[in-house]
Design a protein around this motif. Structure first.
Motif, PDB file in Angstrom:
ATOM      1  N   GLY A 202       0.846  -1.180   0.000  1.00 36.37           N
ATOM      2  CA  GLY A 202       0.000   0.000   0.000  1.00 36.37           C
ATOM      3  C   GLY A 202       0.887   1.237   0.000  1.00 36.37           C
ATOM      4  O   GLY A 202       2.106   1.123  -0.224  1.00 36.37           O
ATOM      5  N   THR A 203       0.305   2.371   0.248  1.00 34.73           N
ATOM      6  CA  THR A 203       1.053   3.624   0.172  1.00 34.73           C
ATOM      7  C   THR A 203       2.309   3.610   1.043  1.00 34.73           C
ATOM      8  O   THR A 203       3.402   3.955   0.598  1.00 34.73           O
ATOM      9  N   ILE A 373      -7.232   0.441  -6.633  1.00 33.50           N
ATOM     10  CA  ILE A 373      -6.184   1.388  -6.225  1.00 33.50           C
ATOM     11  C   ILE A 373      -6.368   1.828  -4.775  1.00 33.50           C
ATOM     12  O   ILE A 373      -5.648   2.707  -4.291  1.00 33.50           O
ATOM     13  N   SER A 374      -7.330   1.186  -4.092  1.00 39.28           N
ATOM     14  CA  SER A 374      -7.591   1.625  -2.709  1.00 39.28           C
ATOM     15  C   SER A 374      -6.358   1.534  -1.799  1.00 39.28           C
ATOM     16  O   SER A 374      -6.207   2.373  -0.903  1.00 39.28           O
ATOM     17  N   PRO A 375      -5.437   0.558  -1.982  1.00 39.30           N
ATOM     18  CA  PRO A 375      -4.264   0.544  -1.091  1.00 39.30           C
ATOM     19  C   PRO A 375      -3.378   1.784  -1.242  1.00 39.30           C
ATOM     20  O   PRO A 375      -2.554   2.058  -0.379  1.00 39.30           O
ATOM     21  N   TYR A 376      -3.546   2.499  -2.354  1.00 36.82           N
ATOM     22  CA  TYR A 376      -2.656   3.643  -2.595  1.00 36.82           C
ATOM     23  C   TYR A 376      -3.339   4.971  -2.277  1.00 36.82           C
ATOM     24  O   TYR A 376      -2.954   6.016  -2.805  1.00 36.82           O
ATOM     25  N   ARG A 377      -4.398   4.909  -1.455  1.00 39.91           N
ATOM     26  CA  ARG A 377      -5.040   6.154  -1.027  1.00 39.91           C
ATOM     27  C   ARG A 377      -4.011   7.118  -0.461  1.00 39.91           C
ATOM     28  O   ARG A 377      -3.018   6.691   0.122  1.00 39.91           O
ATOM     29  N   ALA A 378      -4.255   8.351  -0.681  1.00 40.14           N
ATOM     30  CA  ALA A 378      -3.380   9.391  -0.135  1.00 40.14           C
ATOM     31  C   ALA A 378      -1.969   9.326  -0.704  1.00 40.14           C
ATOM     32  O   ALA A 378      -0.999   9.708  -0.051  1.00 40.14           O
ATOM     33  N   SER A 379      -1.833   8.797  -1.888  1.00 38.21           N
ATOM     34  CA  SER A 379      -0.538   8.857  -2.578  1.00 38.21           C
ATOM     35  C   SER A 379      -0.764   9.539  -3.930  1.00 38.21           C
ATOM     36  O   SER A 379      -1.912   9.639  -4.388  1.00 38.21           O
ATOM     37  N   PRO A 380       0.294  10.007  -4.577  1.00 38.59           N
ATOM     38  CA  PRO A 380       0.102  10.662  -5.883  1.00 38.59           C
ATOM     39  C   PRO A 380      -0.561   9.738  -6.912  1.00 38.59           C
ATOM     40  O   PRO A 380      -1.151  10.209  -7.881  1.00 38.59           O
ATOM     41  N   LEU A 381      -0.480   8.434  -6.684  1.00 46.06           N
ATOM     42  CA  LEU A 381      -1.046   7.496  -7.649  1.00 46.06           C
ATOM     43  C   LEU A 381      -2.553   7.622  -7.752  1.00 46.06           C
ATOM     44  O   LEU A 381      -3.130   7.470  -8.817  1.00 46.06           O
ATOM     45  N   ALA A 382      -3.185   7.875  -6.600  1.00 44.80           N
ATOM     46  CA  ALA A 382      -4.639   7.817  -6.540  1.00 44.80           C
ATOM     47  C   ALA A 382      -5.302   9.182  -6.707  1.00 44.80           C
ATOM     48  O   ALA A 382      -6.503   9.308  -6.546  1.00 44.80           O
ATOM     49  N   GLU A 383      -4.510  10.161  -7.059  1.00 46.56           N
ATOM     50  CA  GLU A 383      -5.020  11.538  -7.124  1.00 46.56           C
ATOM     51  C   GLU A 383      -6.276  11.672  -7.980  1.00 46.56           C
ATOM     52  O   GLU A 383      -7.216  12.352  -7.651  1.00 46.56           O
ATOM     53  N   GLY A 385      -8.200   9.142  -9.046  1.00 45.32           N
ATOM     54  CA  GLY A 385      -9.149   8.029  -8.938  1.00 45.32           C
ATOM     55  C   GLY A 385      -8.770   6.874  -9.834  1.00 45.32           C
ATOM     56  O   GLY A 385      -9.374   5.816  -9.800  1.00 45.32           O
ATOM     57  N   PHE A 386      -7.795   7.082 -10.713  1.00 43.89           N
ATOM     58  CA  PHE A 386      -7.245   5.984 -11.512  1.00 43.89           C
ATOM     59  C   PHE A 386      -5.758   6.282 -11.689  1.00 43.89           C
ATOM     60  O   PHE A 386      -5.314   7.402 -11.452  1.00 43.89           O
ATOM     61  N   VAL A 387      -5.000   5.268 -12.072  1.00 46.36           N
ATOM     62  CA  VAL A 387      -3.559   5.462 -12.203  1.00 46.36           C
ATOM     63  C   VAL A 387      -3.257   6.067 -13.569  1.00 46.36           C
ATOM     64  O   VAL A 387      -3.590   5.490 -14.606  1.00 46.36           O
ATOM     65  N   GLN A 388      -2.650   7.232 -13.524  1.00 44.97           N
ATOM     66  CA  GLN A 388      -2.351   7.886 -14.781  1.00 44.97           C
ATOM     67  C   GLN A 388      -0.865   7.707 -15.103  1.00 44.97           C
ATOM     68  O   GLN A 388      -0.003   7.958 -14.263  1.00 44.97           O
ATOM     69  N   THR A 389      -0.604   7.249 -16.326  1.00 46.51           N
ATOM     70  CA  THR A 389       0.795   7.077 -16.716  1.00 46.51           C
ATOM     71  C   THR A 389       1.033   7.728 -18.070  1.00 46.51           C
ATOM     72  O   THR A 389       0.098   7.952 -18.835  1.00 46.51           O
ATOM     73  N   ASP A 390       2.293   7.991 -18.329  1.00 48.31           N
ATOM     74  CA  ASP A 390       2.689   8.429 -19.663  1.00 48.31           C
ATOM     75  C   ASP A 390       2.622   7.191 -20.559  1.00 48.31           C
ATOM     76  O   ASP A 390       3.248   6.173 -20.253  1.00 48.31           O
ATOM     77  N   PRO A 391       1.859   7.249 -21.650  1.00 45.30           N
ATOM     78  CA  PRO A 391       1.682   6.029 -22.451  1.00 45.30           C
ATOM     79  C   PRO A 391       2.989   5.511 -23.067  1.00 45.30           C
ATOM     80  O   PRO A 391       3.086   4.328 -23.391  1.00 45.30           O
ATOM     81  N   ILE A 392       3.968   6.369 -23.208  1.00 48.46           N
ATOM     82  CA  ILE A 392       5.232   5.930 -23.807  1.00 48.46           C
ATOM     83  C   ILE A 392       6.167   5.369 -22.742  1.00 48.46           C
ATOM     84  O   ILE A 392       6.695   4.271 -22.881  1.00 48.46           O
ATOM     85  N   THR A 393       6.358   6.123 -21.670  1.00 43.67           N
ATOM     86  CA  THR A 393       7.364   5.707 -20.675  1.00 43.67           C
ATOM     87  C   THR A 393       6.760   4.906 -19.523  1.00 43.67           C
ATOM     88  O   THR A 393       7.495   4.289 -18.755  1.00 43.67           O
ATOM     89  N   LEU A 394       5.447   4.920 -19.385  1.00 44.04           N
ATOM     90  CA  LEU A 394       4.732   4.260 -18.290  1.00 44.04           C
ATOM     91  C   LEU A 394       5.075   4.862 -16.927  1.00 44.04           C
ATOM     92  O   LEU A 394       4.814   4.248 -15.894  1.00 44.04           O
ATOM     93  N   ALA A 395       5.655   6.046 -16.922  1.00 51.63           N
ATOM     94  CA  ALA A 395       5.953   6.714 -15.656  1.00 51.63           C
ATOM     95  C   ALA A 395       4.666   7.302 -15.079  1.00 51.63           C
ATOM     96  O   ALA A 395       3.838   7.820 -15.815  1.00 51.63           O
ATOM     97  N   THR A 396       4.517   7.160 -13.761  1.00 50.35           N
ATOM     98  CA  THR A 396       3.361   7.774 -13.119  1.00 50.35           C
ATOM     99  C   THR A 396       3.764   9.179 -12.665  1.00 50.35           C
ATOM    100  O   THR A 396       4.895   9.610 -12.886  1.00 50.35           O
TER     101      THR A 396
END
Lengths: 578, 289
Positions: A202-203, A373-383, A385-396
């Motif tokens: 989790g976070t 994504i509930s384990p990642y509450r209160a982290s930049p990942l869950a800002e 409500g879904f995990v946003q990544t760069d489609p090329i680099t997959l960086a969050t």
């Protein structure tokens, strides 16, 4: 003894003692052939970018070790893909336009079954960075595999008690025998990857991991079954689709007496229905919103299910579950008139007057899965409500954290997860070295992408143009033999439903060699020598110690282009004198 | 893929020859000679083969080669073969190259004589279906309707059936071959090499210049000739035993004709008539097997 002139052959008849090699006919033309390998359409279509032509050529020579080695260049799971992949490669196979595509998927399985190979290390920079991977499904394993091949120490964290994710706990055994996956897994682990099972992340835990690693890749999959707001959902006998499949794989559920209703039109729904049939259900019915033909399930799975006696009801949505003494007994459905709204969003509309009532002892609700994504509450990942990544680099958006696979995209296929893992591996490698990933990707993009070759990034292939894809028109059809695609052995519906035996019967060794021989090896030089043999100028030089490919002798080549015309794989290409 | 080195037979034909770019004859000669090996004597007579084999004092062949007169390829080969036997060198094969003009027209009488005596040599008729090196004039090997410089409206006569003529001599071996099927061609040369007596090879080698094709099309045209049954691949043993070597795809003759500018003027009824004749010949050949 000197002869008199009238007996001296040199005087009677002129004798040519010189060689025509004094005539440098190379000046006759400015055209020159080039040995330029290209990408086969199957490879360009494969999300994982598998080196299919090399693999199939080795297989056609009976060398399954090399065939497996070629598959292992891009993917850690040839046995798995060879069993369950939806094989876009076969759809785009050039032979499909001739007499039926090559059995690429089944041959990948044959390579995994009959071959033994150690993955080729990817030449590393000497700098090693510890990387953590969360999740050991296909995406996680793929990332770990490629990172380990680059020399990075990799630790995988898995929440369940065994590695494999859905390969281990969801895909039914009749599609993926356990031994096949285990062989792939063993090979991956042989690279020195450590897997810590039974550890949830989790976070807070992720913060700890981040501190210890140079980068983290999160590939936790999409495992939360969607629960619709339907009255009666809490009745006994109502099971979410993935949970059901997992119970079957863990042998928690070994029989399923009575009537089973599966709700959903995707692959999980069809897997659940077919598993239910194998557990001895009296009657299995699948009910989905979509009309026949619009179901998201793969057509083959659907037709297999039909053969196995599973009934389908198209165009119905669940309205309520009815029960007797807290146990489900019936389901009521309403007619579904459309699944998507005018903007293409999922928003089913119903015709309330129409209704369907089905008896059900078990209701399996497989209406979709989403990432949890509930384990990642209160982290930049869950800002968002879904995990946003760069489609090329997959960086969050979280520095040093990458994510991919179903966890980002929602449920997709195994091969797309493998592709995401591979992308993450190279992206993380570039990130740790501080180099831009886009350049690395650009250099090895297959066709128009998005598939790329990680192997050729580290081991560049001389004279290969990965972006150029061989079309059927590039192959001289006059020189092709007719050998129609053969249908493969399968268990009969009766044999299938008596247990979880694999439905597709793997190729035996002889058949595998034969079927691999049908490959055109588009864009890949196999050393067939045709360009060399047909050169009317004897000026095409074959490979030797100094040069690994065919090339024209500039002194004599007249640029007639015969070598390019007789190349059965579109490798020899006309260019100009350099 | 890194291509591994493989062993290949020695090349007898040298680069630098004067053949046109994409020359079918050069491909055919190269394939025949590498199958024959570099212990052999070759006879050439005026034809494109003579052009390719080199202007004095240069030679394009890596074996002893005798340049003889137009009409005497066969007796020249026969004489050399006899002389080698007298010297005790009877393991050296003698091979004569002649064009279709030198075989079908000008050399026919002397070829018939040598075949009649069953002289010991291999005769390869390099057939490009006209007198090409003199500027594309009609020969009796030119097919009906084909354009040449001396048949500007299309040839009115049918191609002479040279294989039947040779079969009538009851020679031990006669075979058709073409550059589009290199393995078949190689196997036939090797088979002929192991035999004794007069052995005849009718080798179709398309001519981009005279057939008015693009330079790269010779092998493709040769394959098309076989796949349309215009030029079937077969062998005749002892003048009577027929063997068909390749089961063609039986493609329509347009596949072959449309590659070539020399057939561009054909009307649909001409194509139909070529198809009918091709079918008739193919049935006739199958009857003989």
């Amino acid at each position: 003894m000197s002869l008199p002139d009238w007996l001296n052959p040199e005087k009677i008849i002129p004798i040519s003692r010189g060689s025509t090699t004094v005539f440098k006919t190379g000046t006759w033309s400015g055209n020159r052939p080039e040995h330029r390998e290209k990408t086969s359409p199957c490879r360009a279509a494969c999300p994982a970018g598998n080196n299919i032509p090399d693999a199939l050529f080795a297989a056609s020579q009976g060398n399954f070790d090399d065939a497996l080695s070629a598959f292992l260049e891009e993917s850690p799971l040839p046995g798995v893909c060879g069993s369950v992949c939806y094989h876009p490669c076969e759809t785009y196979c050039n032979r499909d336009k001739w007499d039926g595509s090559v059995h690429i998927r089944t041959l990948e399985r044959a390579a995994a079954d009959y071959g033994n190979a150690i993955p080729i290390p990817l030449a590393n920079s000497g700098e090693r960075y510890p990387v953590a991977v969360v999740g050991s499904g296909p995406a996680g394993l793929s990332a770990a595999y490629h990172l380990a091949r680059m020399g990075h120490p990799v630790s995988v964290i898995e929440a369940r008690d065994e590695a494999g994710g859905l390969l281990r706990f969801a895909i039914p055994l009749y599609r993926l025998p356990q031994g096949v996956f285990q062989k792939d897994l063993k090979r991956i682990l042989s690279l020195g990857i450590s897997i810590n099972t039974g550890e949830k992340v989790g976070t807070k835990k992720l913060e700890e991991i981040r501190a210890k690693s140079s980068a983290v890749f999160i590939a936790s999959g999409a495992q939360r079954s969607i629960k619709a707001e339907i009255p009666g959902l809490d009745l006994e006998g109502v099971l979410p689709g993935l949970d059901f499949l997992q119970k079957v794989r863990r042998s928690v559920l070994t029989e399923l007496p009575g009537k089973v209703v599966v709700i959903g039109g995707g692959n999980v729904a069809v897997d659940a229905a077919r598993s239910a049939r194998r557990l001895g259900a009296d009657k299995v019915e699948v009910v989905c919103l979509e009309q026949r033909g619009d179901m998201p399930a793969h057509e083959r799975e659907w037709s297999d299910a039909l053969e196995e006696g599973i009934l389908f009801h198209y165009g119905w949505g669940p309205k309520r579950f009815l029960g007797k003494r807290s146990r489900a007994s019936r389901v009521e459905f309403a007619g579904c008139t459309s699944v998507f709204d005018s903007k293409g969003r999922f928003s089913p509309s119903y015709e309330e007057d129409e209704s369907l009532m089905l008896d059900a002892d078990w209701v399996i609700l497989a209406i979709g899965q989403v990432p949890d994504i509930s384990p990642y509450r209160a982290s930049p990942l869950a800002e968002r409500g879904f995990v946003q990544t760069d489609p090329i680099t997959l960086a969050t958006t979280w520095e040093g954290v990458f994510s991919g696979g179903d966890f980002v995209t929602g449920p997709r296929s195994v091969v797309e997860a493998i592709a995401a893992g591979k992308r993450a591996a190279l992206s993380i490698h570039c990130y740790t070295l501080g180099k831009p990933f886009s350049e690395a990707e650009e250099r090895t993009l297959l066709g128009d992408g998005p598939g790329f070759s990680i192997h050729s990034f580290f081991h560049p292939r001389e004279g290969w143009d990965p972006k150029s894809v061989v079309r059927f028109e590039d192959i001289e059809s006059l020189c092709l033999d007719q050998e129609a695609r053969r249908s493969l052995g399968r268990l009969s519906p009766v044999e299938r439903t008596t247990g979880f035996h694999e439905v597709d019967i793997p190729l035996d060794l002889r058949e595998a060699v034969q079927q691999a021989g049908r490959c055109f090896f588009c864009g890949t030089c196999t050393g067939c020598d045709r360009c060399f043999l047909y050169c009317p100028e004897v000026s095409l030089l074959p490979p030797d110690e100094n040069c690994s490919f065919y090339r024209a002798d500039d002194a004599f080549c007249k640029g007639c282009a015969v070598c390019a015309a007789v190349c059965p794989r579109g490798v020899m290409t006309m260019g100009e004198v350099k | 893929m890194v291509v591994k080195a493989q062993s290949r037979p020695a090349e007898v034909l040298r680069p630098g020859h004067a053949g046109c770019p994409g020359c079918g004859h050069a491909m055919g000669m190269r394939m025949v000679l590498r199958a024959l090996g570099n212990r052999a004597v070759v006879v050439v007579v005026p034809s494109c083969v003579a052009v390719i084999s080199g202007p004095y004092p240069y030679a394009a062949l890596n074996v002893p080669m005798f340049h003889s007169a137009f009409e005497i390829a066969a007796p020249t080969a026969a004489g050399i073969s006899q002389a080698l036997k007298i010297q005790g060198k009877d393991d050296i094969p003698v091979l004569a190259f002649a064009g279709d003009g030198g075989t079908f027209d000008i050399g026919l009488q002397s070829l018939s004589g040598a075949a009649d005596r069953n002289e010991d040599f291999i005769y390869v008729c390099m057939d490009n279906e006209a007198y090409m090196n003199t500027g594309i004039q009609v020969s009796s090997a030119t097919p009906r309707y084909a354009w040449t410089g001396t048949s500007p409206m299309g040839n009115t006569r049918r191609k002479k059936h040279i294989m039947e003529i040779m079969a009538a001599h009851r020679i031990p071996y006669a075979a058709t071959a073409c550059i589009g099927f290199a393995d078949d061609l190689t196997a036939k040369v090797k088979k002929a090499k192991e035999m004794r007596g007069t052995r005849f090879l009718h080798l179709l080698s398309p001519c981009p210049t005279g057939w008015k094709m693009e330079q790269h099309l010779s092998p493709k045209a040769a394959v098309a000739a076989v796949e349309t049954n215009i030029f079937p691949l077969y062998e005749i043993f002892g003048g009577s035993e027929y063997v068909i070597n390749y089961r063609s795809k039986g493609l329509p003759v347009e596949t072959y004709l449309s590659l070539q500018g020399r057939y561009r003027h054909l009307r649909p009824e001409d194509v139909k008539s070529i198809q009918a004749e091709t079918d008739r010949n193919w049935e006739e050949l199958k009857r003989r097997v």
